[in-house]
Design an enzyme around this catalytic site. Structure first.
Site, PDB file in Angstrom:
ATOM      1  N   ASP A   1       0.821  -1.211   0.000  1.00 35.09           N
ATOM      2  CA  ASP A   1       0.000   0.000   0.000  1.00 35.09           C
ATOM      3  C   ASP A   1       0.858   1.266   0.000  1.00 35.09           C
ATOM      4  O   ASP A   1       1.988   1.278   0.481  1.00 35.09           O
ATOM      5  CB  ASP A   1      -0.898   0.013   1.237  1.00 35.09           C
ATOM      6  CG  ASP A   1      -1.861  -1.160   1.254  1.00 35.09           C
ATOM      7  OD1 ASP A   1      -1.431  -2.261   1.611  1.00 35.09           O
ATOM      8  OD2 ASP A   1      -3.041  -0.957   0.906  1.00 35.09           O
ATOM      9  N   ARG A   2       0.255   2.338  -0.506  1.00 36.72           N
ATOM     10  CA  ARG A   2       0.931   3.639  -0.467  1.00 36.72           C
ATOM     11  C   ARG A   2       0.815   4.272   0.918  1.00 36.72           C
ATOM     12  O   ARG A   2       1.828   4.615   1.534  1.00 36.72           O
ATOM     13  CB  ARG A   2       0.332   4.580  -1.517  1.00 36.72           C
ATOM     14  CG  ARG A   2       0.940   5.985  -1.466  1.00 36.72           C
ATOM     15  CD  ARG A   2       0.158   6.970  -2.331  1.00 36.72           C
ATOM     16  NE  ARG A   2       0.239   6.633  -3.729  1.00 36.72           N
ATOM     17  CZ  ARG A   2       1.234   6.990  -4.540  1.00 36.72           C
ATOM     18  NH1 ARG A   2       2.258   7.687  -4.063  1.00 36.72           N
ATOM     19  NH2 ARG A   2       1.214   6.654  -5.818  1.00 36.72           N
TER      20      ARG A   2
END
Length: 346
Positions: free
Chosen positions: A83-84
């Protein structure tokens, strides 16, 4: 045009819809640590780097490594996409035959917000899907944290497992990836239009979630039915059953085996009651199912249930801290969506 429905949740019949909550107020509230079941061999053409990143995707880091090491994107390997908006730790590999990485590589990465935690040589490139689990440390806050049923919900997930949904991020903002996949499959999938197979993956993920939701609604998502393919917990080993015996039911209740759902593609379809679910899915979504078969992608199986590995909970002031691991490919948002109501997991 396809949109994402409100898929069934396992705890709603018992506890109702969860109260609103927050799970990613800041990146440090969502920590992911990718776990391999082996270590690099300390020699070879590939430099393996265990990196920690914050507010960056895996592909962001791949591009940075490509530039800093003077290699192509294909020379860099990674096992999973992370995930960012999170703090994530994972291994990446860089193909550097006969030469060392730039001496200032750790400092250059640090200036970009990426920390080198470990590094070692290995004979082979890191390939997709070779990690064993992802360990998550999540902080939940909001109204749901004060709700009396939060701990019973958590205990139920620990005891019975979690519906193994693909997360909403797989389908893109506003389901754009899914809608693109539908359009691509409607006109006929071509490799040149989908080099990475993302559209195939998106369509298969949607169909899997549809099948899982149907079995949740019927109350047999974690209970084997006739014609099922079962997966051994902690492995990708599968075996089929024609009928359900008491010994199989006992193993499923102990989370030793899990029913699976089809990742749609070419191959023999299930028989019995499990086959009836697949037939209904084909009738409901002919464009996706027929398009996937015409693409030639092979049928696969994915567990309908994921077991929480080493789950722990810590109560904080106005928050709870959850710690657990999931098999590779399973989404923490499937756990979160059973505990709190949030637009990203609805």
């Amino acid at each position: 045009m396809l949109n994402l429905p409100a898929w069934q949740r396992s705890l709603t019949p018992t506890f109702g819809v969860p109260a609103p909550g927050q799970y990613r107020a800041q990146p440090e509230d969502f920590i992911v640590d990718e776990q391999l079941d082996f270590t690099p061999e300390a020699h070879g053409e590939h430099l393996w780097l265990r990196l920690e990143k914050r507010n960056q995707t895996t592909l962001d880091v791949v591009k940075q490594l490509s530039r800093l090491c003077g290699v192509t994107l294909r020379d860099i390997g990674y096992s999973g996409m992370k995930d960012r908006v999170a703090v994530t730790r994972q291994w990446l590999s860089v193909h550097l035959p006969g030469r060392e990485a730039p001496a200032d590589l750790p400092a250059s990465l640090a200036a970009l917000g990426v920390v080198v935690l470990e590094q070692a040589r290995h004979p082979r490139k890191l390939k997709r899907g070779v990690h064993r689990t992802n360990h998550f440390t999540l902080r939940l806050s909001g109204e749901a944290v004060a709700a009396s049923e939060l701990m019973p919900r958590w205990e139920a997930l620990c005891a019975h497992g979690v519906p193994n949904y693909f997360g909403h991020q797989r389908f893109g903002a506003g389901a754009r990836n899914l809608q693109h996949a539908e359009a691509v499959l409607a006109k006929g999938w071509r490799k040149r239009d989908d080099r990475q197979g993302m559209m195939l993956s998106t369509a298969r993920s949607f169909l899997f979630n549809e099948l899982l939701s149907a079995r949740l609604q019927d109350g047999n998502w974690c209970q084997p039915i006739g014609g099922d393919t079962l997966m051994l917990d902690g492995t990708q080993s599968v075996f089929g059953i024609d009928s359900v015996e008491e010994s199989v039911l006992a193993r499923a209740a102990a989370l030793d085996v899990h029913p699976t759902g089809m990742l749609w593609g070419v191959g023999r379809q299930a028989g019995g009651e499990a086959g009836a679910y697949e037939a209904r899915l084909a009738a409901q979504h002919p464009t996706l199912c027929e398009g996937l078969e015409k693409s030639g992608v092979k049928r696969g199986q994915r567990a309908l249930r994921a077991r929480l590995i080493a789950p722990q909970v810590t109560v904080e002031e106005n928050a709870v801290l959850l710690s657990f691991a999931l098999p590779r490919g399973s989404f923490a948002t499937a756990v979160i969506g059973e505990l709190i109501h949030h637009p990203d997991t609805a």
